[in-house]
Design an enzyme around this catalytic site. Structure first.
Site, short mmCIF file in Angstrom:
data_model
loop_
_atom_site.label_atom_id
_atom_site.label_comp_id
_atom_site.label_asym_id
_atom_site.label_seq_id
_atom_site.Cartn_x
_atom_site.Cartn_y
_atom_site.Cartn_z
N GLU A 116 0.48 -1.13 0.25
CA GLU A 116 -0.12 -0.08 0.04
C GLU A 116 0.76 0.74 0.00
O GLU A 116 1.66 1.72 0.95
CB GLU A 116 -1.02 -0.15 0.69
CG GLU A 116 -1.57 -0.71 1.35
CD GLU A 116 -3.06 -1.28 0.06
OE1 GLU A 116 -3.09 0.02 -0.36
OE2 GLU A 116 -3.86 -2.47 0.18
N CYS A 130 -1.42 9.04 2.24
CA CYS A 130 -1.23 9.10 0.78
C CYS A 130 -2.35 9.30 0.10
O CYS A 130 -2.22 9.83 -1.38
CB CYS A 130 -1.19 7.33 1.08
SG CYS A 130 -2.80 6.96 2.25
P1 NAD Z 1 8.91 5.18 4.51
O1 NAD Z 1 8.99 4.51 2.88
O2 NAD Z 1 9.91 5.66 4.86
O3 NAD Z 1 8.75 4.22 5.95
C1 NAD Z 1 7.38 2.74 6.50
C2 NAD Z 1 8.27 2.39 6.60
O4 NAD Z 1 8.46 1.60 6.09
C3 NAD Z 1 8.60 1.92 7.82
O5 NAD Z 1 8.43 1.94 9.27
C4 NAD Z 1 10.37 2.73 7.61
O6 NAD Z 1 11.01 2.27 9.37
C5 NAD Z 1 10.21 0.73 6.65
N1 NAD Z 1 10.61 1.00 5.75
C6 NAD Z 1 12.26 1.34 5.02
N2 NAD Z 1 12.98 1.74 4.26
C7 NAD Z 1 12.40 0.16 4.97
C8 NAD Z 1 13.31 -0.68 4.30
N3 NAD Z 1 14.54 -0.77 3.08
N4 NAD Z 1 12.77 -2.35 4.32
C9 NAD Z 1 11.91 -2.95 5.33
N5 NAD Z 1 10.93 -1.87 5.72
C10 NAD Z 1 11.75 -0.45 5.39
O7 NAD Z 1 7.40 5.81 4.38
P2 NAD Z 1 7.68 7.10 5.68
O8 NAD Z 1 7.76 8.02 4.99
O9 NAD Z 1 6.89 6.66 6.95
O10 NAD Z 1 5.92 7.57 5.13
C11 NAD Z 1 5.09 7.62 3.76
C12 NAD Z 1 5.09 7.00 2.91
O11 NAD Z 1 3.84 5.84 2.89
C13 NAD Z 1 3.64 7.69 2.33
O12 NAD Z 1 4.77 7.70 1.22
C14 NAD Z 1 2.68 7.53 1.70
O13 NAD Z 1 2.30 7.63 1.03
C15 NAD Z 1 2.58 6.07 2.29
N6 NAD Z 1 1.08 6.11 2.76
C16 NAD Z 1 0.29 4.86 1.62
C17 NAD Z 1 -0.18 4.31 2.77
C18 NAD Z 1 -1.72 4.14 1.52
O14 NAD Z 1 -2.55 2.67 2.12
N7 NAD Z 1 -1.51 3.51 0.12
C19 NAD Z 1 -1.09 5.40 3.30
C20 NAD Z 1 0.08 6.06 4.84
C21 NAD Z 1 1.02 6.40 3.86
#
Ligand code: NAD
Length: 476
Positions: free
Chosen positions: A247, A281
Site C-alpha cells: 500500500e 497517501c
Molecule cells: P517509508 O517508506 O520511508 O517507511 C515506511 C516504513 O517502512 C517505516 O516503518 C520504515 O522504517 C520502513 N522501511 C523503510 N525502509 C525500509 C526497507 N528498506 N525495508 C523494510 N522496511 C523499510 O515511508 P514513510 O515516509 O514512513 O511514510 C510515508 C509514505 O507512506 C508515503 O509515501 C505515503 O503515501 C505512504 N502511505 C501509504 C498509505 C496507503 O495506504 N497507501 C497509507 C499511509 C502512508
C-alpha cells in the site's frame, strides 16, 4: 523513556545495544529512545512467532475473534492514554488522536466479527459424486511494516486481519511512533493473546525492516509506506515467491465543477489538502477548478486557508510534519515550485509556533500541470491550483500521474459523476466529499505506483492473509 521491542509478550532491549532518538515534532523535545533492532532481534521475534503459530492457528476463528473483542475493549479502556501517545509522537491534537484510536477500535471490532464469517465457496463438480469446497489457511508468520502518519490506524489495519486469519505477527513499528506500537503489544498481552502471537520490532527500516523482509520464515509481508521502498520490498519478497501486499503513495486530485456546492467544495478541499499536515497517501495535492467558478472559488479558498490555525490544540487545523527530514523535504518542494514559476496564492497570516516542524499551508497557481515536480509525492501541506474548461481536460490532469490512489469530484450532475467514477484512474473515487480512504469494511488501495493491486482492509484483506485450499469428497 526506553522503548523496547515486544517479543514473546516481554519488553526486550535490542541485542545491538543501540538506540534511536524520538522527538516530539510539535516542540522538538526528546520524548524517548527506541531500540535500534538488528537481524538477531528480528530472528528472535520470528522464532517466537513461529513457536506460537500452531496453538494460535489451532484455535477456531471464533475463539480468535473473542480475543480480538477483548482487545477492542482494552483499547477502549486505554483510549485516552493511547490518544495522548499519538498526540505526543505525531504532534496532532488530542481530539484528532482520539478519532484515530476510535478508528483502530472499529477495525478491531470488524475483524473480530469476521471470526464468525471467513467465508469461502462451495463448488460444483463435473463428477456427480463429488462435493467440493474451498477453505482458508493462514500463512504462518507474517511481517507487517507501517508508517507513522496515522500510527494507530496503520497498525490496526494490518494486525487485526492478520490475526483473525490465524497468522502470528511480527510488526516492524515506525521509528516515528515507537511508543504507541509498544503499547499495542502490551494491550495484546492484557487481552489474552498468547506469547509470540503479536511481536513488535522497533528500529530503522533499512536494518530492522529489511531483516524482516529478507527472513525466509516470514511467509507474507504487508507493507504500507513509500513507493520507492515498496518497490524494493516487492522485489525482495518475490525472489522467494512470498505473498506481498504493498500500500504505497499517492498523488490525488480534488475536482470542482461549475455546478458544485461551493461551501461544501471548499470545506473538503481544505481537509483533503491540509488535514494531518498533508501527510496522507490520499492527500489532495492537486486542486482542479472549472473556469466559471475559478475566481470565486479561489477568493474564498484563499480567505480561509491564509487564516487556518496551526498547532496541537483541538481547534487548530493541523500540526507539524512528523520529523526534520519531512520538514526539509516540504520546504525544498516549496522552493522548487517557486523556481518553476509557481505563484503562491497567499502569504500565511496566522502565527506559526516557533518550535516544532511546522510548514504553513501553501497553494501555488500558474504551474504547468505536466511539470515533473507535480509527479513527486511530497507528504506535506502543499497543493497546486489549476483551472480547467471541460471535464476531459480535468480527467487528463488528474490521471497524469504514475499513482492512482484516490480522487474527489464536486458536482450535482449524476452523469458527470458517473463519467468521472468510470474514467478516473484511482482505487477510491468520492463524489461531493474529500480524498479520504476507507472505513474498516471498505477496501482501500490504488493503481500504478500506489500499490501492487492488494486491497486492505475490508474483507479483501482476508485474501492477503490466507491461502486458499480446495478440497473435495467423492462418494464411492
Ligand atoms: P517509508 O517508506 O520511508 O517507511 C515506511 C516504513 O517502512 C517505516 O516503518 C520504515 O522504517 C520502513 N522501511 C523503510 N525502509 C525500509 C526497507 N528498506 N525495508 C523494510 N522496511 C523499510 O515511508 P514513510 O515516509 O514512513 O511514510 C510515508 C509514505 O507512506 C508515503 O509515501 C505515503 O503515501 C505512504 N502511505 C501509504 C498509505 C496507503 O495506504 N497507501 C497509507 C499511509 C502512508
Amino acid at each position: 523513556m526506553d522503548v523496547c521491542n515486544w517479543i514473546g509478550n516481554k519488553a526486550l532491549k535490542p541485542q545491538s545495544k543501540l538506540w534511536g532518538i524520538k522527538v516530539n515534532p510539535a516542540n522538538e523535545e526528546i520524548i524517548s529512545r527506541f531500540a535500534h533492532s538488528n537481524n538477531e532481534d528480528v530472528k528472535h521475534a520470528v522464532s517466537e512467532a513461529s513457536k506460537a503459530f500452531k496453538e494460535w492457528s489451532g484455535l477456531t476463528p471464533i475463539a480468535r475473534g473473542s480475543l480480538l473483542f477483548r482487545f477492542a475493549r482494552e483499547l477502549e479502556k486505554q483510549k485516552s492514554k493511547l490518544a495522548w501517545c499519538v498526540s505526543t509522537e505525531t504532534g496532532k491534537s488530542i481530539n484528532q488522536s482520539l478519532g484515530e484510536v476510535q478508528a483502530a477500535i472499529a477495525q478491531c471490532e470488524f475483524f473480530a466479527s469476521e471470526g464468525r464469517r471467513l467465508y469461502t465457496n462451495s463448488l460444483t463438480s463435473e463428477n456427480p459424486n463429488k462435493t467440493a469446497q474451498t477453505i482458508r489457511v493462514p500463512h504462518g508468520v507474517v511481517g507487517l511494516i507501517v508508517p507513522a502518519n496515522t500510527p494507530i490506524a496503520n497498525i490496526a489495519w494490518k494486525i487485526f486481519p492478520a490475526l483473525i486469519c490465524g497468522n502470528t505477527v511480527v510488526l516492524k513499528a515506525s521509528e516515528d511512533a515507537p511508543q504507541l506500537a509498544l503499547m499495542i503489544g502490551k494491550i495484546g498481552k492484557k487481552s489474552g493473546l498468547p506469547a509470540g502471537v503479536l511481536n513488535i520490532i522497533q528500529g530503522q527500516g533499512k536494518i530492522a525492516g529489511e531483516a524482516l523482509v529478507l527472513n525466509h520464515d516470514v511467509k507474507c509481508i504487508s507493507f504500507t509506506g513509500s513507493t520507492i521502498v515498496g518497490m524494493r520490498i516487492g522485489e525482495q519478497v518475490s525472489r522467494r515467491l512470498g505473498r506481498c501486499s504493498l500500500e504505497l503513495g499517492g498523488i490525488n486530485s480534488i475536482i470542482i465543477l461549475n455546478d458544485a456546492d461551493l461551501e461544501n467544495a471548499i470545506h473538503w478541499t481544505l481537509s483533503s489538502a491540509f488535514s494531518n499536515a498533508g501527510q496522507r497517501c490520499a492527500s489532495a495535492s492537486r486542486i482542479l477548478v472549472q473556469d466559471k467558478i475559478y475566481k470565486s472559488f479561489k477568493i474564498k479558498l484563499k480567505r480561509i486557508a491564509e487564516n487556518l490555525k496551526l498547532g496541537v490544540l483541538n481547534d487548530d487545523f493541523f500540526g507539524p510534519v512528523i520529523n526534520k527530514k519531512q520538514y526539509d523535504i516540504s520546504n525544498q518542494h516549496i522552493i522548487n515550485l517557486k523556481k518553476i514559476g509557481g505563484k503562491a496564492l497567499f502569504t500565511f497570516k496566522n502565527k506559526i509556533p516557533k518550535k516544532g516542524f511546522y510548514v504553513p499551508p501553501t497553494i501555488f497557481e500558474s504551474i504547468n500541470p505536466n511539470s515533473k515536480l507535480l509527479k513527486e509525492e511530497v507528504f506535506g501541506p502543499i497543493a497546486t491550483l489549476h483551472n480547467f474548461k471541460n471535464i476531459n481536460q480535468a480527467l487528463r490532469i488528474a490521471n497524469n500521474t504514475n499513482f492512482g490512489l484516490t480522487a474527489a469530484v464536486h458536482t450535482n450532475d449524476i452523469n458527470k459523476s458517473l463519467y468521472f467514477i468510470h474514467n478516473l484512474r484511482a482505487g477510491v473515487v468520492n463524489i461531493n466529499s474529500g480524498t479520504f480512504g476507507s472505513e474498516p469494511h471498505m477496501p482501500f488501495g490504488g493503481f500504478g505506483y500506489s500499490g501492487n493491486g492488494a486491497r486492505e482492509p475490508g474483507t479483501q484483506a482476508i485474501d492477503i492473509y490466507t491461502e486458499l485450499k480446495n478440497y473435495s469428497f467423492t462418494k464411492i
